[in-house]
Design an enzyme around this catalytic site. Structure first.
Site, short mmCIF file in Angstrom:
data_model
loop_
_atom_site.label_atom_id
_atom_site.label_comp_id
_atom_site.label_asym_id
_atom_site.label_seq_id
_atom_site.Cartn_x
_atom_site.Cartn_y
_atom_site.Cartn_z
N HIS A 145 0.83 -1.21 0.00
CA HIS A 145 0.00 0.00 0.00
C HIS A 145 0.86 1.25 0.00
O HIS A 145 0.69 2.14 -0.85
CB HIS A 145 -0.92 0.00 1.23
CG HIS A 145 -1.79 1.21 1.33
ND1 HIS A 145 -3.10 1.20 0.91
CD2 HIS A 145 -1.55 2.47 1.79
CE1 HIS A 145 -3.62 2.41 1.10
NE2 HIS A 145 -2.69 3.19 1.64
N GLU A 146 1.78 1.35 0.95
CA GLU A 146 2.59 2.56 1.04
C GLU A 146 3.51 2.72 -0.16
O GLU A 146 3.75 3.84 -0.63
CB GLU A 146 3.40 2.56 2.35
CG GLU A 146 2.55 2.63 3.61
CD GLU A 146 1.62 3.83 3.65
OE1 GLU A 146 1.90 4.85 2.99
OE2 GLU A 146 0.59 3.74 4.35
N HIS B 75 1.80 4.46 -2.87
CA HIS B 75 1.87 5.93 -2.76
C HIS B 75 3.21 6.45 -3.29
O HIS B 75 3.26 7.49 -3.94
CB HIS B 75 1.71 6.35 -1.30
CG HIS B 75 0.31 6.26 -0.77
ND1 HIS B 75 -0.77 6.82 -1.43
CD2 HIS B 75 -0.19 5.69 0.35
CE1 HIS B 75 -1.87 6.60 -0.72
NE2 HIS B 75 -1.54 5.91 0.36
N HIS C 205 3.00 6.57 -6.95
CA HIS C 205 2.13 7.69 -7.36
C HIS C 205 2.95 8.98 -7.33
O HIS C 205 2.87 9.81 -8.25
CB HIS C 205 0.93 7.78 -6.42
CG HIS C 205 -0.25 8.49 -7.01
ND1 HIS C 205 -1.50 8.47 -6.44
CD2 HIS C 205 -0.38 9.26 -8.12
CE1 HIS C 205 -2.33 9.17 -7.18
NE2 HIS C 205 -1.67 9.67 -8.19
N GLU D 274 -6.40 7.35 -1.71
CA GLU D 274 -6.03 6.00 -1.27
C GLU D 274 -6.32 4.93 -2.33
O GLU D 274 -5.77 3.83 -2.26
CB GLU D 274 -6.78 5.64 0.02
CG GLU D 274 -6.44 6.53 1.21
CD GLU D 274 -4.99 6.44 1.64
OE1 GLU D 274 -4.34 5.41 1.37
OE2 GLU D 274 -4.49 7.42 2.23
N TYR E 90 -11.19 6.36 3.06
CA TYR E 90 -10.62 5.01 2.98
C TYR E 90 -11.64 4.02 2.42
O TYR E 90 -11.29 3.14 1.62
CB TYR E 90 -10.15 4.56 4.37
CG TYR E 90 -8.81 5.13 4.77
CD1 TYR E 90 -7.63 4.65 4.22
CD2 TYR E 90 -8.73 6.17 5.68
CE1 TYR E 90 -6.40 5.17 4.59
CE2 TYR E 90 -7.50 6.70 6.06
CZ TYR E 90 -6.34 6.20 5.50
OH TYR E 90 -5.12 6.72 5.86
#
Length: 667
Positions: free
Chosen positions: A456-457, A460, A463, A485, A595
């Protein structure tokens, strides 16, 4: 030092941080003063908009560097200097946002007939005018001054809220018998007191494994009470003041409440739409939640009989994660202690990087002898596979340290946008987590939850790196907050698919593959505890929404009420979970709903394109990079989704994935 990282300095003294802060303020103010002095009848894009945009870009680079120290640097003196800098720069940002002279000149530019600028340039002008209005620059001077004072105070105490949490360092000592159920590698990794007891902190690598696996109810109770009482006195006071100040500012700006003010710039548009979203979803989840709690009670009663502990006939907050884990183990035969033996951190890291490279058409290369803030940190460069062009760099800071940022997050350090001379500025990001550090005697093994968090992180991070915009304000993850998210959530799906799971797993002792049966059981367990998991998200989102639709709030009571209404598990007496909830002070105010809101888009993207066309399909991955990641916030999220999905977004895939409907739409 790599060229893209020039200006990134992790060896500043406290005095240098202070001096750089003052210089940044002076240089930036001079640019704004010059623009503000241009006669209104002489303003144009080149002498008004471009200088401000260029200044904002250089300001962001320096500001991010100075701010980052407080979250990661080992030296307390430098962290404190960074916090002081953050407060000064936050005050200065409030000052800039309230500049009537700049607002008037931007409005003047917007009124020029046949204005010559790019589509993104027009979006920038519209955004600047919108933000000026949200700062009250269309209102009387006395109201503007009130707003300015409120914003400064909000910024100051919000920083204090997070600093309090970062520096919380309470420790606990337990005997071996009080830690029954915890795996041997976890026990071995703990420091021991002079009395031979095991020392634990409230940091994530200690707290969550204990809450999931410790079979001693009283130990879990002690830790849960302490965890949800962190900074209780000081942060409860701060949060209560934040709620009051935000409500006051929203009213001055003509909004009914703070949530309405926030949602005006989001996909949701209004709090009523969020309440409707929650209400509809909660009604579908209620039967699942009830069934989850009944199953937990059944297991708890059985355990009480065998252990001799008293059965109290209810699930408490300190029971929740433990019995969620039990359901996964008993209903799906998932042995999380055994499972994590196949996820050594080094293997997961290599596999994760390989998956992202293959999927997005990128090439990562570890930088030798990088300039870093701690020996644990690594640095990578990112290139486009096809062209070989350098896109940016990212740091990985994966292990806990005293007073380091205690959660998992991606920090944007340099925005990927155009510089003043028109050349492209290469993005830099840092991923900060708290995965257990390997030692001579213990390999760092990740739980499957931690593997998902890593995915997940790092989503980011990508991105941040892949976004290529003209202006800093639209770069990186600067999309609507209730969409931000979705791209990372979408990539979590790879943690539940056989091919990528095999790429990032290997037994830490003998290198054997993750067994097919274990993968099959893991995938089946994905919707375990769906009811309580999502009702907990709704509980936290309702807390956030309810305190921000009021003029003032007893934050502990609002949270307790939400627990009773949705989760059906009471908040532990004497605790104040909102005082530990960094989102409420750190930029997610009235936005936690995002979220779940973004989950709808995450599953739509995954099932419609990747699941249908191949989860490792490089062509789809490239399309995702081009249509979802690359635009940053330069176009609306709905427009990005339509371009990638080739239709309007729908809820069907999300509801189906969570077992709330029978089939997903094939449109």
């Amino acid at each position: 030092m790599p060229e893209a990282l020039q200006g990134q300095n992790w060896d500043c003294s406290a005095n240098e941080i202070s001096a750089r802060t003052e210089k940044l303020i002076d240089v930036t103010r001079a640019v704004y003063d010059k623009v503000g002095s241009i006669p209104l009848d002489e303003v144009n894009y080149d002498n008004t908009i471009k200088p401000i945009a260029d200044s904002d870009c250089s300001f962001a680079v320096e500001r991010n560097n100075l701010d980052f120290y407080q979250h990661i640097h080992p030296c307390k003196e430098l962290r404190d200097a960074s916090t002081t800098s953050d407060k000064k720069l936050s005050d200065f940002e409030v000052e800039l946002s309230m500049r009537q002279d700049i607002y008037d000149r931007v409005v003047g530019v917007s009124q020029i007939p046949d204005l010559m600028c790019s589509t993104e340039g027009r979006r920038l002008i519209e955004r600047m005018i919108k933000l000026g209005g949200r700062n009250g620059l269309h209102l009387e001077k006395d109201i503007q001054e009130k707003i300015k004072t409120i914003k400064k105070r909000i910024s100051e105490i919000g920083i204090d809220f997070q600093k309090n949490l970062n520096e919380e360092n309470e420790t606990f000592e337990f005997s071996g018998s009080e830690l029954q159920g915890l795996p041997e590698d976890f026990i071995t990794s703990l420091e021991k007191s002079d009395q031979g007891k095991h020392k634990l902190t409230l940091k994530y690598p200690h707290y969550f494994p204990l809450m999931k696996k410790c079979s001693v109810s009283n130990t879990r109770k002690v830790m849960e009470h302490a965890f949800n009482s962190r900074c209780k006195k000081e942060n409860t006071a701060i949060l209560s003041e934040l709620v009051r100040l935000r409500a006051e500012k929203a009213k001055l700006l003509g909004f009914e409440n703070h949530a309405a003010f926030i949602h005006d710039m989001r996909m949701a548009k209004h709090p009523d739409n969020v309440r409707e979203f929650y209400s509809s979803l909660a009604s579908k989840l209620k039967p699942l939640g009830d069934a989850d709690l009944e199953e937990m009670l059944r297991i708890k009663e059985k355990e009480a009989k065998s252990s001799g502990e008293e059965f109290d006939g209810k699930i408490n907050m300190w029971d929740l994660r433990y019995y969620m884990t039990k359901i996964e183990e008993q209903k799906y035969s998932i042995d999380h202690n055994k499972l994590k033996e196949y996820f050594p951190l080094d293997v997961v890291t290599v596999g994760l990087l390989e998956i992202y490279q293959d999927l997005l058409g990128l090439k990562y290369k570890k930088v030798k002898n990088p300039h870093i803030w701690h020996d644990d940190v690594t640095l990578y460069e990112v290139r486009d596979t096809e062209s070989g062009h350098l896109l940016g760099h990212f740091f990985l800071d994966l292990h806990p340290r005293e007073d380091k940022y205690g959660h998992a997050a991606c920090f944007g350090l340099v925005p990927g946008c155009l510089k003043a001379d028109g050349s492209r500025q290469l993005a830099v990001a840092a991923m900060v987590t708290n995965f257990t550090k390997p030692t001579e005697n213990a390999t760092s093994l990740l739980t499957h939850d931690e593997v998902q968090s890593f995915f997940h992180e790092f989503g980011h991070v990508m991105h941040q790196i892949c976004a290529q915009t003209e202006y800093a304000v639209f770069s990186e993850t600067n999309v609507e907050r209730d969409f931000v998210e979705a791209p990372s959530q979408m990539l979590e799906n790879w943690c539940w698919e056989e091919e990528p799971l095999r790429k990032m797993s290997k037994h830490y002792k003998d290198g054997s593959e993750l067994p097919s049966q274990m993968i099959e059981l893991l995938v089946k367990s994905r919707n375990a505890n769906t009811g309580v998991l999502y009702l907990r998200k709704i509980t936290l989102g309702t807390l956030d929404l309810n305190i921000h639709t009021r003029d003032q709030a007893d934050v502990c009571q609002v949270y307790a009420d939400a627990c009773d209404e949705f989760l059906k598990i009471p908040a532990s007496p004497g605790t104040c979970m909102p005082a530990t909830f960094g989102h409420l002070a750190g930029g997610y105010d009235a936005q936690y709903y995002g979220y779940l809101w973004s989950k709808v888009f995450c599953f739509d993207m995954f099932y419609t394109r990747f699941k249908a066309e191949g989860i490792m399909n490089a062509e789809v991955g490239r399309d995702y990079r081009e249509k979802i990641l690359k635009p940053g916030g330069s176009i609306d999220a709905n427009e990005m989704l339509r371009a990638f999905l080739k239709r309007d977004p729908q809820q069907d895939a999300f509801l189906c994935a969570k077992g709330l409907t029978s089939t997903a739409s094939k449109d």
